[in-house]
Design a protein around this motif. Structure first.
Motif, PDB file in Angstrom:
ATOM      1  N   ASP A 213      32.523  57.052  45.515  1.00 33.07           N
ATOM      2  CA  ASP A 213      33.774  57.707  45.152  1.00 33.07           C
ATOM      3  C   ASP A 213      34.259  57.144  43.816  1.00 33.07           C
ATOM      4  O   ASP A 213      34.674  55.992  43.710  1.00 33.07           O
ATOM      5  CB  ASP A 213      34.794  57.430  46.265  1.00 33.07           C
ATOM      6  CG  ASP A 213      36.169  57.992  45.951  1.00 33.07           C
ATOM      7  OD1 ASP A 213      36.453  58.307  44.782  1.00 33.07           O
ATOM      8  OD2 ASP A 213      36.974  58.087  46.889  1.00 33.07           O
ATOM      9  N   GLN A 214      34.186  57.980  42.779  1.00 33.32           N
ATOM     10  CA  GLN A 214      34.498  57.470  41.436  1.00 33.32           C
ATOM     11  C   GLN A 214      35.954  57.048  41.284  1.00 33.32           C
ATOM     12  O   GLN A 214      36.253  56.079  40.610  1.00 33.32           O
ATOM     13  CB  GLN A 214      34.089  58.480  40.369  1.00 33.32           C
ATOM     14  CG  GLN A 214      34.402  59.916  40.689  1.00 33.32           C
ATOM     15  CD  GLN A 214      35.492  60.467  39.831  1.00 33.32           C
ATOM     16  OE1 GLN A 214      36.047  59.768  38.993  1.00 33.32           O
ATOM     17  NE2 GLN A 214      35.828  61.717  40.041  1.00 33.32           N
ATOM     18  N   GLU A 215      36.844  57.753  41.959  1.00 27.12           N
ATOM     19  CA  GLU A 215      38.262  57.373  41.861  1.00 27.12           C
ATOM     20  C   GLU A 215      38.496  55.996  42.456  1.00 27.12           C
ATOM     21  O   GLU A 215      39.265  55.200  41.928  1.00 27.12           O
ATOM     22  CB  GLU A 215      39.143  58.381  42.602  1.00 27.12           C
ATOM     23  CG  GLU A 215      39.580  59.532  41.738  1.00 27.12           C
ATOM     24  CD  GLU A 215      40.460  60.502  42.513  1.00 27.12           C
ATOM     25  OE1 GLU A 215      41.455  60.050  43.115  1.00 27.12           O
ATOM     26  OE2 GLU A 215      40.124  61.691  42.540  1.00 27.12           O
ATOM     27  N   GLU A 216      37.810  55.745  43.559  1.00 29.74           N
ATOM     28  CA  GLU A 216      37.952  54.448  44.207  1.00 29.74           C
ATOM     29  C   GLU A 216      37.456  53.328  43.286  1.00 29.74           C
ATOM     30  O   GLU A 216      38.119  52.317  43.099  1.00 29.74           O
ATOM     31  CB  GLU A 216      37.143  54.453  45.499  1.00 29.74           C
ATOM     32  CG  GLU A 216      37.259  53.171  46.288  1.00 29.74           C
ATOM     33  CD  GLU A 216      36.851  53.432  47.716  1.00 29.74           C
ATOM     34  OE1 GLU A 216      37.576  54.179  48.387  1.00 29.74           O
ATOM     35  OE2 GLU A 216      35.808  52.912  48.146  1.00 29.74           O
ATOM     36  N   ALA A 217      36.295  53.557  42.688  1.00 28.73           N
ATOM     37  CA  ALA A 217      35.743  52.554  41.774  1.00 28.73           C
ATOM     38  C   ALA A 217      36.694  52.318  40.605  1.00 28.73           C
ATOM     39  O   ALA A 217      36.961  51.182  40.217  1.00 28.73           O
ATOM     40  CB  ALA A 217      34.376  53.006  41.270  1.00 28.73           C
ATOM     41  N   MET A 218      37.244  53.403  40.065  1.00 28.27           N
ATOM     42  CA  MET A 218      38.150  53.297  38.919  1.00 28.27           C
ATOM     43  C   MET A 218      39.416  52.519  39.299  1.00 28.27           C
ATOM     44  O   MET A 218      39.983  51.810  38.489  1.00 28.27           O
ATOM     45  CB  MET A 218      38.585  54.678  38.426  1.00 28.27           C
ATOM     46  CG  MET A 218      37.472  55.606  38.017  1.00 28.27           C
ATOM     47  SD  MET A 218      36.818  55.269  36.406  1.00 28.27           S
ATOM     48  CE  MET A 218      38.084  55.956  35.375  1.00 28.27           C
ATOM     49  N   THR A 219      39.863  52.684  40.542  1.00 29.69           N
ATOM     50  CA  THR A 219      41.096  52.040  40.975  1.00 29.69           C
ATOM     51  C   THR A 219      40.920  50.541  41.179  1.00 29.69           C
ATOM     52  O   THR A 219      41.727  49.751  40.708  1.00 29.69           O
ATOM     53  CB  THR A 219      41.581  52.662  42.311  1.00 29.69           C
ATOM     54  OG1 THR A 219      41.724  54.057  42.124  1.00 29.69           O
ATOM     55  CG2 THR A 219      42.904  52.064  42.754  1.00 29.69           C
ATOM     56  N   VAL A 220      39.875  50.155  41.892  1.00 31.20           N
ATOM     57  CA  VAL A 220      39.807  48.760  42.326  1.00 31.20           C
ATOM     58  C   VAL A 220      39.080  47.833  41.355  1.00 31.20           C
ATOM     59  O   VAL A 220      39.367  46.633  41.327  1.00 31.20           O
ATOM     60  CB  VAL A 220      39.153  48.626  43.729  1.00 31.20           C
ATOM     61  CG1 VAL A 220      39.944  49.389  44.775  1.00 31.20           C
ATOM     62  CG2 VAL A 220      37.703  49.061  43.720  1.00 31.20           C
ATOM     63  N   ALA A 221      38.160  48.368  40.567  1.00 27.66           N
ATOM     64  CA  ALA A 221      37.204  47.473  39.923  1.00 27.66           C
ATOM     65  C   ALA A 221      37.618  46.995  38.540  1.00 27.66           C
ATOM     66  O   ALA A 221      38.245  47.712  37.778  1.00 27.66           O
ATOM     67  CB  ALA A 221      35.846  48.157  39.829  1.00 27.66           C
ATOM     68  N   ASP A 222      37.224  45.753  38.233  1.00 31.40           N
ATOM     69  CA  ASP A 222      37.312  45.253  36.857  1.00 31.40           C
ATOM     70  C   ASP A 222      36.227  45.906  36.015  1.00 31.40           C
ATOM     71  O   ASP A 222      36.465  46.305  34.890  1.00 31.40           O
ATOM     72  CB  ASP A 222      37.092  43.738  36.829  1.00 31.40           C
ATOM     73  CG  ASP A 222      38.205  42.983  37.524  1.00 31.40           C
ATOM     74  OD1 ASP A 222      39.360  43.181  37.128  1.00 31.40           O
ATOM     75  OD2 ASP A 222      37.918  42.228  38.469  1.00 31.40           O
ATOM     76  N   ARG A 223      35.026  45.976  36.597  1.00 31.09           N
ATOM     77  CA  ARG A 223      33.930  46.685  35.918  1.00 31.09           C
ATOM     78  C   ARG A 223      33.167  47.517  36.937  1.00 31.09           C
ATOM     79  O   ARG A 223      33.159  47.220  38.130  1.00 31.09           O
ATOM     80  CB  ARG A 223      32.957  45.696  35.261  1.00 31.09           C
ATOM     81  CG  ARG A 223      33.456  45.168  33.918  1.00 31.09           C
ATOM     82  CD  ARG A 223      32.371  44.374  33.216  1.00 31.09           C
ATOM     83  NE  ARG A 223      31.822  43.350  34.098  1.00 31.09           N
ATOM     84  CZ  ARG A 223      30.633  42.774  33.913  1.00 31.09           C
ATOM     85  NH1 ARG A 223      29.869  43.119  32.892  1.00 31.09           N
ATOM     86  NH2 ARG A 223      30.205  41.849  34.757  1.00 31.09           N
ATOM     87  N   ILE A 224      32.524  48.528  36.408  1.00 25.33           N
ATOM     88  CA  ILE A 224      31.778  49.469  37.230  1.00 25.33           C
ATOM     89  C   ILE A 224      30.358  49.560  36.684  1.00 25.33           C
ATOM     90  O   ILE A 224      30.171  49.622  35.460  1.00 25.33           O
ATOM     91  CB  ILE A 224      32.420  50.873  37.150  1.00 25.33           C
ATOM     92  CG1 ILE A 224      33.847  50.838  37.694  1.00 25.33           C
ATOM     93  CG2 ILE A 224      31.580  51.913  37.883  1.00 25.33           C
ATOM     94  CD1 ILE A 224      34.631  52.126  37.441  1.00 25.33           C
TER      95      ILE A 224
END
Ligand SMILES: Nc1ncnc2c1ncn2[C@@H]1O[C@H](COP(=O)(O)OP(=O)(O)O)[C@@H](O)[C@H]1O
Ligand SMILES: [Mg+2]
Length: 382
Positions: A213-224
């Motif tokens: 889920d790209q939105e989830e990654a964008m929300t929580v992560a320092d880096r992806i």
């Protein structure tokens, strides 16, 4: 707590510090199952206290990469290091890493507190210490009142928090979360994302999360890290991934984007000029992409950076296309206009709805111009 996260996280960028050493290091890691390559030459450093996300479609190798770090699978080639030492030959329980599984597999016959205590009991931690630790964990995930309940007496979100408490109880240096929020509905998912971020800050731990889920990654992560077929395609912070995707694959995977294929006709002074056939449009972008005159390249621009108007722009020859509105989608407070272009293809423009009561100035079947500035998007070469 959540309010302070922004500034704290913005300042956190050890990957830009040439003297900083990553906590976790994948070095040219390959994983083959028979003649199928699930992880393909991955090199990656993850830093202490980082919240790192692996993002990619189902089957791209995310779980396999994580299982190798946890010690449930072993690399076919390459090496994984933790705090400067190779993990080769180390059993899962010898690694300061804990993995929370996709289906969080609580013991159904055990109470919440027994579930949380399980790993500590296995480790033969003294009873008093176990009790203290379990209380601490219950408090952390806000389940003090539910200590005696069985998993089936809890909601999905509560069960998820028990699983989280159980994987945190042993205080691993690194927590691996494989699609941890997959079973939750959207609202709970969003709340839990923020709880995870708070927890990670509070405990000063390193989190590696797998998600599709790209939105989830964008929300929580320092880096992806965006993955495809076992390879890392791009590793960067959320805004860089969004604003400066390094390929059509990443651009397309993260959010909505218009992509136009063209031929490079000139490169001068930080400007790249392109000619596209469908739609027929001349493009000028401010970009330093490594391309050459005559090469095929792609211009990518997000719908929210595209201006839509009934009126032709002053300069119609560059970064401007025209067509007919054939659909309008409402996403929360944004309208997305799908425009069928006169000379091929479609284009999307997103416009914030300032007020719900305002009459929409552009409607179905209207003829419109779509324009974008030379800094609104990027030129992609792959
Ligand atoms: N033990 C295994 N044996 C054979 N193939 C496997 C095994 N584990 C994973 N795979 C394959 O490797 C690929 C990557 O799987 P996985 O890492 O689970 O992907 P993801 O987590 O990104 O969905 C898939 O095609 C999967 O079928
Ligand atoms: Mg998986």
């Amino acid at each position: 707590m959540a309010k302070t996260l922004g500034p704290v996280r913005r300042k956190f960028s050890p990957w830009n510090d040439p003297t900083a050493k990553p906590l976790i290091e994948f070095r040219n890691v390959v994983k083959r199952f028979g003649d199928f390559t699930a992880v393909d030459d991955v090199s990656l450093g993850i830093y202490e206290r980082e919240f790192f996300a692996l993002l990619g479609p189902s089957g791209c190798g995310k779980t396999t990469l994580m299982r190798m770090l946890a010690g449930f699978e072993h690399p076919s080639e390459g090496e994984i290091r933790l705090a400067g030492a190779s993990l080769a030959g180390k059993q899962p329980y010898e690694r300061p890493v804990n993995m929370m599984f996709q289906s969080y597999a609580l013991f159904p016959h055990m109470s919440v507190e027994k579930n949380i205590a399980f790993g500590l009991v296995m480790d033969k931690m003294p009873k008093g210490e176990i009790e203290t630790r379990v209380q601490e964990m219950l408090k952390l995930v806000k389940l003090e009142k539910f200590a005696k309940r069985k998993p089936h007496q809890l909601s999905g979100g509560q069960r998820q928090r028990v699983a989280l408490a159980r994987s945190l109880a042993k205080r691993p240096k690194v927590l691996l979360l494989d699609e941890p929020l997959g079973a939750l509905d959207k609202k709970l998912r969003e709340e839990t994302q923020f709880e995870l971020m708070d927890l990670q800050q509070e405990l000063g731990m390193t989190f590696l999360i797998v998600t599709h889920d790209q939105e989830e990654a964008m929300t929580v992560a320092d880096r992806i890290a965006v993955m495809d077929h076992g390879k890392l395609i791009q590793v960067a912070g959320p805004s860089e991934i969004y604003e400066q995707p390094n390929s059509r694959y990443v651009a397309d995977f993260i959010g909505d984007i218009n992509i136009v294929e063209g031929r490079v006709t000139a490169i001068d002074g930080g400007l790249i000029r392109m000619e596209a056939a469908a739609p027929r449009v001349s493009i000028v972008m401010e970009d330093d992409a490594a391309t050459s005159v005559g090469a095929t390249a792609w211009m990518a621009v997000r719908p929210e950076k595209v201006r839509i108007s009934h009126d032709a722009p002053i300069e119609t020859g560059v970064n401007a296309v025209h067509g007919e509105v054939w659909d309008i989608g409402y996403i929360g407070d944004t309208s997305v206009y799908h425009v069928k272009l006169d000379d091929g293809g479609t284009f999307r423009a997103a416009v914030a709805n300032v007020s719900r009561t305002v009459e929409r100035p552009i409607g179905w079947d209207d003829r419109v111009w779509l324009t974008w500035s030379k800094t609104a998007g990027v030129v992609l070469t792959a």
